[in-house]
Design an enzyme around this catalytic site. Structure first.
Site, mmCIF file in Angstrom:
data_model
loop_
_atom_site.group_PDB
_atom_site.id
_atom_site.type_symbol
_atom_site.label_atom_id
_atom_site.label_comp_id
_atom_site.label_asym_id
_atom_site.label_seq_id
_atom_site.Cartn_x
_atom_site.Cartn_y
_atom_site.Cartn_z
ATOM 1 N N GLU A 109 44.391 -1.477 20.394
ATOM 2 C CA GLU A 109 43.992 -0.080 20.572
ATOM 3 C C GLU A 109 43.032 -0.010 21.753
ATOM 4 O OE1 GLU A 109 41.187 1.824 17.793
ATOM 5 O OE2 GLU A 109 42.608 3.481 17.683
ATOM 6 N N CYS A 125 42.236 8.331 17.343
ATOM 7 C CA CYS A 125 42.939 7.301 16.585
ATOM 8 C C CYS A 125 44.441 7.578 16.591
ATOM 9 C CB CYS A 125 42.387 7.205 15.175
ATOM 10 S SG CYS A 125 42.272 8.766 14.336
ATOM 11 N N GLU A 158 39.810 5.450 7.588
ATOM 12 C CA GLU A 158 40.710 5.887 8.665
ATOM 13 C C GLU A 158 40.366 5.054 9.889
ATOM 14 O OE1 GLU A 158 40.860 10.076 9.598
ATOM 15 O OE2 GLU A 158 42.138 9.650 11.313
ATOM 16 N N LYS A 206 26.497 9.848 7.646
ATOM 17 C CA LYS A 206 25.888 9.185 8.804
ATOM 18 C C LYS A 206 26.810 9.360 10.001
ATOM 19 C CE LYS A 206 26.226 5.265 10.812
ATOM 20 N NZ LYS A 206 26.071 5.672 12.222
HETATM 21 O O1 TXE Z 1 33.376 1.863 16.391
HETATM 22 P P1 TXE Z 1 32.603 1.555 15.067
HETATM 23 P P2 TXE Z 1 32.808 1.850 17.901
HETATM 24 C C1 TXE Z 1 37.853 2.171 17.636
HETATM 25 C C2 TXE Z 1 38.191 2.226 19.102
HETATM 26 C C3 TXE Z 1 36.919 1.853 19.767
HETATM 27 C C4 TXE Z 1 36.368 0.848 18.799
HETATM 28 C C5 TXE Z 1 34.884 0.625 18.853
HETATM 29 O O2 TXE Z 1 39.181 1.277 19.369
HETATM 30 O O3 TXE Z 1 37.109 1.257 21.014
HETATM 31 O O4 TXE Z 1 36.715 1.351 17.545
HETATM 32 O O5 TXE Z 1 34.169 1.862 18.683
HETATM 33 C C6 TXE Z 1 29.385 2.897 12.275
HETATM 34 N N1 TXE Z 1 28.523 -0.726 8.768
HETATM 35 N N2 TXE Z 1 37.542 3.465 17.069
HETATM 36 O O6 TXE Z 1 32.101 0.593 18.196
HETATM 37 O O7 TXE Z 1 31.602 0.492 15.291
HETATM 38 C C7 TXE Z 1 28.962 3.442 13.615
HETATM 39 O O8 TXE Z 1 27.558 3.657 13.649
HETATM 40 C C8 TXE Z 1 28.752 0.581 8.617
HETATM 41 C C9 TXE Z 1 38.598 4.111 16.359
HETATM 42 O O9 TXE Z 1 32.058 3.084 18.111
HETATM 43 O O10 TXE Z 1 33.626 1.340 14.026
HETATM 44 C C10 TXE Z 1 29.768 4.721 13.674
HETATM 45 O O11 TXE Z 1 29.126 5.726 12.907
HETATM 46 N N3 TXE Z 1 28.955 1.412 9.640
HETATM 47 C C11 TXE Z 1 38.143 5.277 15.602
HETATM 48 C C12 TXE Z 1 31.081 4.315 13.005
HETATM 49 O O12 TXE Z 1 30.767 3.162 12.235
HETATM 50 C C13 TXE Z 1 28.972 0.898 10.868
HETATM 51 C C14 TXE Z 1 36.999 6.044 16.070
HETATM 52 C C15 TXE Z 1 32.213 3.943 13.958
HETATM 53 O O13 TXE Z 1 31.795 2.910 14.809
HETATM 54 C C16 TXE Z 1 28.757 -0.474 11.093
HETATM 55 C C17 TXE Z 1 36.016 5.257 16.757
HETATM 56 C C18 TXE Z 1 28.524 -1.299 9.963
HETATM 57 N N4 TXE Z 1 28.319 -2.606 10.070
HETATM 58 C C19 TXE Z 1 36.327 4.030 17.252
HETATM 59 N N5 TXE Z 1 28.836 -0.700 12.417
HETATM 60 C C20 TXE Z 1 39.136 6.147 14.936
HETATM 61 N N6 TXE Z 1 39.878 5.619 13.957
HETATM 62 O O14 TXE Z 1 39.245 7.321 15.229
HETATM 63 C C21 TXE Z 1 29.096 0.481 13.020
HETATM 64 N N7 TXE Z 1 29.162 1.463 12.085
#
Ligand code: TXE
Length: 499
Positions: A395, A297, A263, A188
């Protein structure tokens, strides 16, 4: 060179996608369709179905069948390697197309997107070798009556949830390794950046991957993502995203005690000693936070610099920031592109405001850049930062760098480790003792000495502390998706239990 000649044009109309399941494209039908606007230009570029929980169930069933009937895991490593190598060729052949749609959906510079796709080819090529070399162990020292063998078996159906910052790269840091292990996949992508994940599914299919082994189900996190975490048909879930969402998955994954690979976030230190090649270090530090607009990240977001050179070094970094080419992601010369989502743009600007309010000194940047369209933020540098400020602790996931001075090696290590995260760290020094001491004592899954953000298919990725669980890439990245079976083989006549 004529600037106009180095700029790609926008598509005439948004590209329509279906989703990819059980070896074929499925059209959107009556599902909702998500229209994605390019963050660099503000115009619609893709239209992608928003899958439902029922779609996920169908995809998991397809992946389950494909795993259970051994159409993939039952092949020899050599046959799996052949498919992975063909997929590498497929990615190479479609590299420009992948980079283009990645840039349009994500906002990263086109030249960077191309380089990332090149790296993904390497992931597939390297993992193909691992498909052939993956092996277990044997114990020939258990006495004449017993022989022991340890085998590695694929863990089963793997769910992958990816974020929007490196949609194709993060997927390719996992998929070839998971396939090398013999698993099947339901992926996904982030709802904002699904196009290139779907293209990868098609490339794998064209490379001869059997139907059902790779399924891509675009959809929202709370619906499809959450259902994946809870799904009892998924044996392992690899999640890349926020620490907050990752924490929620711990409970959801308890439905069937599925294995989790996580991660998560980072607040990564860049430690600069006065004896470093300061010119190299300033360039590396600017790159470490400017690359992908700091939406990595592993971005080096905390500059921890020896007090004797702190002001001079901050000025050198500010000078680099001034020269960085921020702008249209479709321009070949751009180094820093757009901020990927509206929410992220608002979050970064919120942190910048908070930094000022908490008393940090703005040395450079701090503002939204106006190119007439799209959303851009200038590389930003804050001085007079203390360890309790939110810009030093949280972050930000944007091009915002904080500076904190230190006097001793111990103090530098203390500041570096004063975080819940432990994803990555860099040290800049020409003194081998300092380099090794810092490398040993800073808690981080990836470490760079006199460089930053480098990597390759051989070296594992993952975090200490609240940055995650498990490792991707390298031999570790394949082993992660296997489980170990110990086989005890009796030799000769059994010693009776019942006389
Ligand atoms: O992340 P999400 P977001 C951090 C970064 C950013 C913050 C928010 O600080 O500002 O996260 O970003 C899916 N069950 N990183 O809101 O929500 C979502 O659809 C299962 C760090 O975009 O964590 C997407 O595919 N999945 C990071 C994925 O999770 C769920 C990279 C990431 O989204 C879900 C991105 C749920 N309940 C953001 N809710 C890194 N480590 O590189 C959302 N998702």
């Amino acid at each position: 060179m004529d600037q106009a000649a180095t700029r790609l044009s926008l598509p005439d109309a948004p590209r329509e996608f279906g989703f990819f399941m059980n070896g074929e494209w499925v059209p959107a039908g009556d599902r909702d369709v998500f229209e994605r606007a390019s963050p660099g230009h503000g115009v619609p570029v893709t239209r992608i179905p928003t899958c439902t929980k029922e779609d996920l169930d169908a995809a998991v069933a397809a992946a389950r069948r494909a795993f259970d009937d051994r159409r993939w895991s039952g092949l020899s490593g050599a046959d799996r390697a052949a498919v992975l190598l063909k997929a590498a060729e497929g990615i190479r052949a479609r590299a420009d197309e992948i980079a283009y749609w990645e840039t349009l959906e994500n906002g990263k510079p086109i030249a960077q997107a191309r380089a990332e796709v090149g790296g993904c080819v390497g992931m597939f090529e390297y993992a193909s070798g691992l498909a052939r070399s993956l092996h277990g162990d044997s114990f020939n020292n258990l006495g004449d009556g017993m022989f022991g063998v340890v085998t590695r078996e694929p863990i089963g159906v793997v769910g992958i949830i990816t974020p929007w910052n490196f949609p194709f790269l993060i997927l390719c840091e996992r998929v070839p390794y998971i396939l090398a292990a013999g698993c099947t996949i339901v992926a996904k992508p982030s709802e904002f950046t699904s196009a290139t994940s779907l293209i990868l599914a098609e490339i794998l299919h064209d490379a001869g991957l059997p139907a059902g082994v790779m399924n891509v189900i675009p959809g929202t996190g709370p619906v499809v993502g959450q259902a994946m975490a809870e799904h009892t048909g998924i044996d392992m879930l690899s999640f890349t995203g926020s620490t907050r969402t990752g924490r929620g998955l711990l409970t959801a994954a308890g439905s069937n005690f599925k294995k989790l690979g996580l991660e998560l976030g980072g607040k990564n230190p860049q430690i600069v000693f006065a004896d470093a090649d300061l010119e190299d270090a300033a360039d590396g530090v600017a790159f470490g936070i400017g690359f992908n607009t700091g939406q990595c990240c592993v971005s080096g977001s905390r500059l921890i610099v020896e007090r004797a050179v702190a002001d001079e070094f901050a000025a050198m970094v500010a000078e680099k920031f001034k020269k960085v080419r921020v702008g249209d992601p479709l321009d070949e010369t751009t180094q820093v592109g757009a901020i990927t989502t509206d929410a992220q743009n608002a979050a970064i600007m919120g942190y910048i405001r908070q930094g000022k309010a908490e008393g940090a000194r703005l040395i450079h940047g701090g503002e939204q850049l106006d190119f007439g369209r799209g959303q851009y933020i200038a590389p930003t540098l804050f001085g007079d930062v203390t360890g309790d400020m939110s810009i030093a602790r949280e972050e930000i996931f944007g091009p915002v760098l904080t500076v904190m001075p230190f006097d001793t090696v111990d103090e530098a290590i203390g500041i570096a480790n004063d975080t819940d995260y432990g994803l990555a760290a860099s040290v800049w020094t020409k003194n081998i003792d300092k380099a090794l001491t810092v490398t040993r004592r800073v808690q981080a899954g990836r470490f760079w000495v006199n460089t930053t953000l480098s990597g390759g298919p051989e070296l594992p990725i993952g975090g200490f502390k609240q940055s995650g669980w498990g490792r991707e890439a390298g031999i570790y990245g394949v082993e992660e998706y296997t489980q170990v079976k110990s086989v005890h083989i009796e030799i000769g006549k059994r010693t009776p239990w019942v006389e």
